[in-house]
Design a protein around this motif. Structure first.
Motif, mmCIF file in Angstrom:
data_model
loop_
_atom_site.group_PDB
_atom_site.id
_atom_site.type_symbol
_atom_site.label_atom_id
_atom_site.label_comp_id
_atom_site.label_asym_id
_atom_site.label_seq_id
_atom_site.Cartn_x
_atom_site.Cartn_y
_atom_site.Cartn_z
ATOM 1 N N THR A 66 0.827 -1.210 0.000
ATOM 2 C CA THR A 66 0.000 0.000 0.000
ATOM 3 C C THR A 66 0.861 1.260 0.000
ATOM 4 N N ASP A 67 2.014 1.208 0.657
ATOM 5 C CA ASP A 67 2.930 2.354 0.650
ATOM 6 C C ASP A 67 3.483 2.588 -0.756
ATOM 7 N N ARG A 68 3.833 1.498 -1.429
ATOM 8 C CA ARG A 68 4.337 1.617 -2.801
ATOM 9 C C ARG A 68 3.244 2.174 -3.719
ATOM 10 N N GLU A 69 2.018 1.717 -3.498
ATOM 11 C CA GLU A 69 0.896 2.185 -4.321
ATOM 12 C C GLU A 69 0.621 3.668 -4.071
ATOM 13 N N MET A 70 0.744 4.113 -2.818
ATOM 14 C CA MET A 70 0.535 5.530 -2.508
ATOM 15 C C MET A 70 1.609 6.388 -3.183
ATOM 16 N N SER A 71 2.834 5.913 -3.185
ATOM 17 C CA SER A 71 3.905 6.651 -3.868
ATOM 18 C C SER A 71 3.653 6.673 -5.369
ATOM 19 N N ALA A 72 3.196 5.557 -5.912
ATOM 20 C CA ALA A 72 2.887 5.502 -7.341
ATOM 21 C C ALA A 72 1.769 6.476 -7.684
ATOM 22 N N GLN A 73 0.777 6.606 -6.804
ATOM 23 C CA GLN A 73 -0.321 7.549 -7.032
ATOM 24 C C GLN A 73 0.196 8.978 -7.028
ATOM 25 N N ARG A 74 1.092 9.316 -6.102
ATOM 26 C CA ARG A 74 1.671 10.665 -6.079
ATOM 27 C C ARG A 74 2.443 10.936 -7.355
ATOM 28 N N LEU A 75 3.121 9.920 -7.873
ATOM 29 C CA LEU A 75 3.860 10.087 -9.127
ATOM 30 C C LEU A 75 2.891 10.299 -10.292
ATOM 31 N N GLU A 120 13.614 4.488 0.477
ATOM 32 C CA GLU A 120 13.666 4.400 -0.988
ATOM 33 C C GLU A 120 12.455 5.089 -1.621
ATOM 34 N N LEU A 121 11.296 4.973 -0.983
ATOM 35 C CA LEU A 121 10.095 5.633 -1.504
ATOM 36 C C LEU A 121 10.165 7.144 -1.305
ATOM 37 N N ASP A 122 10.672 7.572 -0.155
ATOM 38 C CA ASP A 122 10.760 9.007 0.139
ATOM 39 C C ASP A 122 11.627 9.739 -0.879
ATOM 40 N N VAL A 123 12.699 9.117 -1.316
ATOM 41 C CA VAL A 123 13.599 9.743 -2.291
ATOM 42 C C VAL A 123 12.853 10.014 -3.602
ATOM 43 N N LEU A 124 11.933 9.136 -3.971
ATOM 44 C CA LEU A 124 11.234 9.248 -5.253
ATOM 45 C C LEU A 124 10.254 10.417 -5.294
ATOM 46 N N VAL A 125 9.713 10.803 -4.153
ATOM 47 C CA VAL A 125 8.697 11.859 -4.120
ATOM 48 C C VAL A 125 9.146 13.090 -3.339
ATOM 49 N N ALA A 126 10.417 13.135 -2.942
ATOM 50 C CA ALA A 126 10.908 14.224 -2.097
ATOM 51 C C ALA A 126 10.785 15.587 -2.761
ATOM 52 N N GLU A 162 -0.060 16.654 -13.572
ATOM 53 C CA GLU A 162 0.115 18.088 -13.369
ATOM 54 C C GLU A 162 1.252 18.659 -14.203
ATOM 55 N N GLY A 163 2.032 17.795 -14.849
ATOM 56 C CA GLY A 163 3.146 18.268 -15.668
ATOM 57 C C GLY A 163 4.427 18.477 -14.881
ATOM 58 N N ARG A 164 4.487 17.973 -13.661
ATOM 59 C CA ARG A 164 5.692 18.128 -12.847
ATOM 60 C C ARG A 164 6.766 17.116 -13.241
ATOM 61 N N LEU A 165 6.350 16.003 -13.838
ATOM 62 C CA LEU A 165 7.277 14.976 -14.311
ATOM 63 C C LEU A 165 7.013 14.732 -15.784
#
Length: 165
Positions: free
Chosen positions: A6-15, A44-50, A21-24
């Motif tokens: 679920t944590d990985r999925e939440m990070s994927a949703q933020r991505l 590892e997840l925090d680095v991806l969305v920091a 939004e055009g941020r990536l």
């Protein structure tokens, strides 16, 4: 500490939100998404969305912790315009084949089997599913954002060509 699915999925949703939004860009999103699903720890997840804003969809949380009021999710009239853009081809074709059916029935002097139903029914069912799904997942807002982005690009090109002339 180890991350759960679920944590990985939440990070994927933020991505995904950041991509919308055009941020990536698409390449960076794909790379981060692969790393998110391969991540084992929270670090590892925090680095991806920091470098992404907290909350997504334009909702920024300033350092003071007081959230900024988000802008209107769907611009006025966007849902109506999105629905019109989605359904207009269907309405046009169904009206055309129904008119053809009506003219041939008048010319023959009798009503035939209503064959336009074979055009209207399946295609309409697909559009109905697209409509319900799109409304449930915020498609009118994304569509409006894309339209606004296109409008700005056209304006910028027009402005650039005016400057050259």
């Amino acid at each position: 500490m180890r991350a759960a699915d679920t944590d990985r999925e939440m990070s994927a949703q933020r991505l995904r939100v950041a991509l919308d939004e055009g941020r990536l860009d698409l390449h960076e999103y794909d790379e981060r998404l692969r790393r998110a699903y391969a991540a084992r720890t929270y670090a590892e997840l925090d680095v991806l969305v920091a470098d992404l804003p907290v909350g997504g969809r334009g909702v920024l949380v300033p350092p003071s912790g007081v959230p900024v009021v988000p802008p209107r999710a769907v611009p006025a009239g966007a849902t109506r315009r999105w629905l019109l853009q989605l359904w207009e081809p269907w309405l046009t074709v169904v009206a055309l084949v129904t008119a053809i059916w009506g003219v041939t029935a008048l010319m023959a002097g009798e009503t035939y089997y209503f064959w336009p139903g074979w055009v209207a029914g399946p295609w309409g069912a697909v559009h109905l599913v697209q409509t319900v799904s799109g409304l449930a997942h915020g498609e009118p807002a994304r569509w409006a954002a894309k339209q606004e982005k296109r409008r700005r690009k056209r304006e910028a090109r027009r402005h650039d060509s005016d400057d050259e002339a």
